[in-house]
Design a protein around this motif. Structure first.
Motif, PDB file in Angstrom:
ATOM      1  N   GLY A   1       0.559   5.655   0.132  1.00  0.00           N
ATOM      2  CA  GLY A   1      -0.192   6.902   0.162  1.00  0.00           C
ATOM      3  C   GLY A   1       0.606   7.969  -0.568  1.00  0.00           C
ATOM      4  O   GLY A   1       0.838   7.890  -1.773  1.00  0.00           O
TER       5      GLY A   1
ATOM      6  N   LEU B   1      -3.138   4.844  -3.390  1.00  0.00           N
ATOM      7  CA  LEU B   1      -4.531   5.131  -2.967  1.00  0.00           C
ATOM      8  C   LEU B   1      -5.027   6.500  -3.406  1.00  0.00           C
ATOM      9  O   LEU B   1      -6.114   6.919  -3.019  1.00  0.00           O
ATOM     10  CB  LEU B   1      -4.614   5.010  -1.433  1.00  0.00           C
ATOM     11  CG  LEU B   1      -4.810   3.616  -0.813  1.00  0.00           C
ATOM     12  CD1 LEU B   1      -6.099   2.996  -1.332  1.00  0.00           C
ATOM     13  CD2 LEU B   1      -3.668   2.676  -1.045  1.00  0.00           C
TER      14      LEU B   1
ATOM     15  N   GLY C   1       3.424  14.823  14.846  1.00  0.00           N
ATOM     16  CA  GLY C   1       3.515  16.193  14.357  1.00  0.00           C
ATOM     17  C   GLY C   1       3.470  17.236  15.454  1.00  0.00           C
ATOM     18  O   GLY C   1       3.886  16.983  16.587  1.00  0.00           O
TER      19      GLY C   1
ATOM     20  N   GLY D   1      -3.728  -4.841   6.352  1.00  0.00           N
ATOM     21  CA  GLY D   1      -4.873  -4.575   5.486  1.00  0.00           C
ATOM     22  C   GLY D   1      -4.723  -3.225   4.827  1.00  0.00           C
ATOM     23  O   GLY D   1      -3.796  -2.466   5.134  1.00  0.00           O
TER      24      GLY D   1
ATOM     25  N   GLY E   1      -4.679   7.793   4.786  1.00  0.00           N
ATOM     26  CA  GLY E   1      -4.359   6.360   4.953  1.00  0.00           C
ATOM     27  C   GLY E   1      -2.940   6.160   5.448  1.00  0.00           C
ATOM     28  O   GLY E   1      -2.676   5.303   6.307  1.00  0.00           O
TER      29      GLY E   1
ATOM     30  N   ALA F   1       8.918   2.493   4.427  1.00  0.00           N
ATOM     31  CA  ALA F   1       7.759   1.641   4.732  1.00  0.00           C
ATOM     32  C   ALA F   1       6.897   1.365   3.509  1.00  0.00           C
ATOM     33  O   ALA F   1       6.217   0.337   3.433  1.00  0.00           O
ATOM     34  CB  ALA F   1       6.912   2.300   5.823  1.00  0.00           C
TER      35      ALA F   1
ATOM     36  N   PRO G   1       0.843  -1.202   0.000  1.00  0.00           N
ATOM     37  CA  PRO G   1       0.000   0.000   0.000  1.00  0.00           C
ATOM     38  C   PRO G   1       0.877   1.250   0.000  1.00  0.00           C
ATOM     39  O   PRO G   1       1.926   1.271   0.647  1.00  0.00           O
ATOM     40  CB  PRO G   1      -0.776  -0.093   1.323  1.00  0.00           C
ATOM     41  CG  PRO G   1      -0.611  -1.494   1.791  1.00  0.00           C
ATOM     42  CD  PRO G   1       0.670  -1.995   1.231  1.00  0.00           C
TER      43      PRO G   1
ATOM     44  N   ALA H   1       5.025  18.613   8.374  1.00  0.00           N
ATOM     45  CA  ALA H   1       5.655  19.366   7.281  1.00  0.00           C
ATOM     46  C   ALA H   1       5.339  18.731   5.921  1.00  0.00           C
ATOM     47  O   ALA H   1       5.392  19.397   4.887  1.00  0.00           O
ATOM     48  CB  ALA H   1       7.153  19.446   7.503  1.00  0.00           C
ATOM     49  N   SER H   2       4.987  17.452   5.916  1.00  0.00           N
ATOM     50  CA  SER H   2       4.696  16.758   4.658  1.00  0.00           C
ATOM     51  C   SER H   2       3.213  16.800   4.286  1.00  0.00           C
ATOM     52  O   SER H   2       2.762  16.056   3.406  1.00  0.00           O
ATOM     53  CB  SER H   2       5.145  15.292   4.772  1.00  0.00           C
ATOM     54  OG  SER H   2       4.549  14.708   5.908  1.00  0.00           O
TER      55      SER H   2
ATOM     56  N   ILE I   1      -6.363   0.336   4.302  1.00  0.00           N
ATOM     57  CA  ILE I   1      -7.373   1.261   4.832  1.00  0.00           C
ATOM     58  C   ILE I   1      -7.967   2.026   3.646  1.00  0.00           C
ATOM     59  O   ILE I   1      -7.223   2.594   2.828  1.00  0.00           O
ATOM     60  CB  ILE I   1      -6.733   2.244   5.832  1.00  0.00           C
ATOM     61  CG1 ILE I   1      -6.174   1.469   7.031  1.00  0.00           C
ATOM     62  CG2 ILE I   1      -7.752   3.295   6.291  1.00  0.00           C
ATOM     63  CD1 ILE I   1      -5.330   2.297   7.972  1.00  0.00           C
TER      64      ILE I   1
ATOM     65  N   GLY J   1       0.548  -0.773   6.882  1.00  0.00           N
ATOM     66  CA  GLY J   1       0.010  -1.475   5.717  1.00  0.00           C
ATOM     67  C   GLY J   1       0.238  -2.976   5.718  1.00  0.00           C
ATOM     68  O   GLY J   1       0.085  -3.623   4.686  1.00  0.00           O
TER      69      GLY J   1
ATOM     70  N   ASN K   1       3.739   8.535  -0.147  1.00  0.00           N
ATOM     71  CA  ASN K   1       5.142   8.088  -0.238  1.00  0.00           C
ATOM     72  C   ASN K   1       6.079   9.071   0.456  1.00  0.00           C
ATOM     73  O   ASN K   1       7.154   9.373  -0.056  1.00  0.00           O
ATOM     74  CB  ASN K   1       5.545   7.893  -1.703  1.00  0.00           C
ATOM     75  CG  ASN K   1       6.823   7.055  -1.832  1.00  0.00           C
ATOM     76  OD1 ASN K   1       7.210   6.359  -0.891  1.00  0.00           O
ATOM     77  ND2 ASN K   1       7.478   7.133  -2.973  1.00  0.00           N
TER      78      ASN K   1
ATOM     79  N   GLU L   1       7.435   8.671  15.887  1.00  0.00           N
ATOM     80  CA  GLU L   1       6.348   9.054  14.984  1.00  0.00           C
ATOM     81  C   GLU L   1       6.610   8.689  13.533  1.00  0.00           C
ATOM     82  O   GLU L   1       5.706   8.774  12.716  1.00  0.00           O
ATOM     83  CB  GLU L   1       6.043  10.559  15.105  1.00  0.00           C
ATOM     84  CG  GLU L   1       7.218  11.456  14.762  1.00  0.00           C
ATOM     85  CD  GLU L   1       6.879  12.945  14.811  1.00  0.00           C
ATOM     86  OE1 GLU L   1       5.784  13.317  15.231  1.00  0.00           O
ATOM     87  OE2 GLU L   1       7.757  13.732  14.410  1.00  0.00           O
ATOM     88  N   HIS L   2       7.802   8.279  13.173  1.00  0.00           N
ATOM     89  CA  HIS L   2       8.088   7.991  11.761  1.00  0.00           C
ATOM     90  C   HIS L   2       7.969   6.513  11.423  1.00  0.00           C
ATOM     91  O   HIS L   2       8.118   6.140  10.269  1.00  0.00           O
ATOM     92  CB  HIS L   2       9.477   8.518  11.377  1.00  0.00           C
ATOM     93  CG  HIS L   2       9.528  10.014  11.254  1.00  0.00           C
ATOM     94  ND1 HIS L   2       9.898  10.655  10.109  1.00  0.00           N
ATOM     95  CD2 HIS L   2       9.220  10.991  12.129  1.00  0.00           C
ATOM     96  CE1 HIS L   2       9.838  11.972  10.288  1.00  0.00           C
ATOM     97  NE2 HIS L   2       9.425  12.186  11.521  1.00  0.00           N
TER      98      HIS L   2
END
Ligand SMILES: Cc1cc2nc3c(=O)[nH]c(=O)nc-3n(C[C@H](O)[C@H](O)[C@H](O)COP(=O)(O)OP(=O)(O)OC[C@H]3O[C@@H](n4cnc5c(N)ncnc54)[C@H](O)[C@@H]3O)c2cc1C
Length: 465
Positions: free
Chosen positions: A71, A93, A153, A206, A144, A79, A69, A136-137, A208, A203, A73, A420-421
């Motif tokens: 999102g 997605l 954040g 499943g 997702g 990941a 999966p 920031a991203s 999302i 991911g 990127n 958080e990453h």
């Protein structure tokens, strides 16, 4: 059943334009944000509806094709990057980008997973509500991806992480069934809270496809200040004093070391108002009058000792102060590579961590330079180690020793190596080393139960060794 057969069926399902096979089309999906990982997928699929995702998953399972999966990127740990063997299918997605419902009275909204975070914030704002996740991203990352990494954040101190902001999820399971739990409920004791399994799972359990998210009253007042203090203990004392006085109106509390501010001086000149041993960026927010909150902060600051301080008097000055914090990563990137650590410890242990980690690093790498900054209110530091002399590049040859020295201190203080990453591909072996073996075994038994063929984002940390 060949891969060609699979691709043909996939094209029939999604339409040929939504199955990318040419290298020039797939390139953007193959390289991770920090350019450490490069994959070669079988193809990139871009489903447009939840049902297409479910059918795609069932088709892939029949053909034993693994799915990655993806999102926006923006993962910093690989990941969302596929393996190099041309066998995995990236599932992007971005076409699942519809706003399903905004229920301002329930303070909730339901979005498809491919909506970008910036757009989610905009949708909330149009309903005169706040969706407080802010990274920031945010222009690229998607809801997702935020869910799958349990993103944090800048406002976690007040509003929590993505886990705290989620009311319900819709997930396509590895066998193609759809788990639909898009409730806007804040309370529900009718069994286990299954959505929590998928938040932070990167991911691997499943796909999302949609989420119901919490909204808040939009603040009408903000008061922002940059404060210089003499040491890390003073930073924590300020945190506690602010919380005691302002309660949860304290929304952001960031800390930056002197080296960070000195580095910013080179790039931002006079916009950096001072360089103290430690600098705090704090922000209060409220639904009260702007002038009242501003005055309350000024009055309180007048009672405090500090080395230096600046209070933003208007939105332009506020943006300038924020820009300093937001440009920190970029300034470090321009200066050269560093070995990055996204760690968390209890915020009360930050001073001890800084002392012990510095001692450990200097004793082994006397010329290394340490850039420490981050979300002190959450105990989350970005702790980046680099070299000060060109002949000291051995630091990078021995990245594992640097990591080990830092993580040993983190775990001595009951911390974590991934605040958080996430873990992705980057930290899998460190997770094996530091995570409680029973906790890891339990997580992997859940993975086996849901995804016995290991087809959901394999090669990342949940895959059984
Ligand atoms: C400049 C910059 C600043 C950042 N700042 C922060 C920060 O302050 N806080 C923070 O937490 N992170 C930060 N990040 C990291 C990153 O932006 C977050 O992890 C973000 O949540 C990832 O979202 P994404 O859509 O880009 O996900 P991706 O990178 O595409 O994927 C991340 C993981 O989620 C999985 N995934 C993606 N979409 C789905 C889905 N629909 N279903 C199932 N799995 C899925 C992927 O397989 C992968 O494992 C930053 C990154 C950058 C580049």
């Amino acid at each position: 059943m060949s891969q060609a057969d699979f691709l043909r069926k996939l094209q029939n399902l999604l339409g040929t334009p939504h199955v990318l096979t040419l290298e020039s089309d797939t390139a953007a999906f193959c390289l991770d944000q920090r350019q450490r990982y490069h994959g070669n997928p079988l193809a990139v699929a871009l489903p447009g509806t939840r049902d297409e995702v479910a059918q795609l998953v069932r088709l892939a399972r029949q053909h034993r094709i693994a799915l990655v999966p993806q999102g926006g990127n923006t993962s910093t740990c690989g990941a969302a990057t596929p393996a190099q063997d041309h066998r995995q299918l990236v599932v992007g997605l971005r076409r699942l980008n519809r706003v399903i419902e905004v229920d301002a009275a329930n303070r909730s909204m339901t979005l498809e997973a491919g909506v970008t975070l910036a757009r989610a914030q905009q949708v909330a704002s149009e309903a005169r509500r706040l969706f407080p996740l802010s990274l920031a991203s945010e222009g690229s990352c998607q809801i997702g991806g935020n869910l799958s990494t349990n993103a944090g954040g800048l406002a976690v101190l007040r509003y929590g992480t993505m886990r705290d902001l989620t009311l319900g999820l819709e997930v396509v399971l590895p066998d193609g069934q759809v788990l639909n739990n898009l409730s806007g409920l804040r309370k529900d004791t009718s069994g286990l809270d299954l959505k929590q399994l998928f938040i932070g799972a990167e991911g691997q359990l499943g796909l999302i496809t949609a989420a119901s998210l919490r909204l808040f009253a939009a603040p009408t007042a903000r008061a922002t200040a940059l404060i210089g203090v003499r040491d890390a203990q003073s930073v924590i004392d300020w945190l506690n004093a602010l919380q005691e006085h302002f309660g949860d109106r304290l929304t952001t509390f960031e800390m930056m070391s002197e080296d960070c501010m000195t580095l910013l001086r080179h790039t931002h000149g006079e916009r950096v108002p001072f360089c103290a041993p430690w600098t705090i960026l704090l922000e209060l927010s409220d639904t009260a009058e702007q002038e009242l909150l501003y005055q309350q902060l000024l009055d309180w600051l007048a009672t405090r000792e500090m080395l230096d301080g600046v209070v933003a008097q208007n939105q332009t000055q506020r943006s300038t102060l924020w820009q300093l914090r937001e440009d920190m990563s970029e300034a470090q990137k321009r200066r050269g590579p560093s070995i990055k650590h996204d760690i968390a410890i209890p915020s009360s242990a930050i001073p001890r961590f800084l002392e012990l980690a510095q001692q450990a690093l200097y004793s082994r790498f006397p010329h290394c330079s340490i850039m420490a900054f981050g979300h002190a209110g959450d105990g989350n530091l970005h702790y980046n180690v680099s070299y000060t002399r060109a002949d000291n590049r051995d630091l990078f040859a021995d990245e594992a020793s640097v990591n080990r020295l830092v993580y040993d201190v983190v775990y001595r203080l009951n911390g974590t190596l991934a605040a958080e990453h996430g873990i992705g591909q980057l930290k899998t072996h460190w997770l094996e080393h530091y995570k409680d073996p029973l906790a890891l075994a339990l997580m992997r038994s859940i993975k086996k139960q849901l995804d016995p063929d290991n087809l959901m984002n394999p090669g990342k940390w949940l895959s059984a060794p």
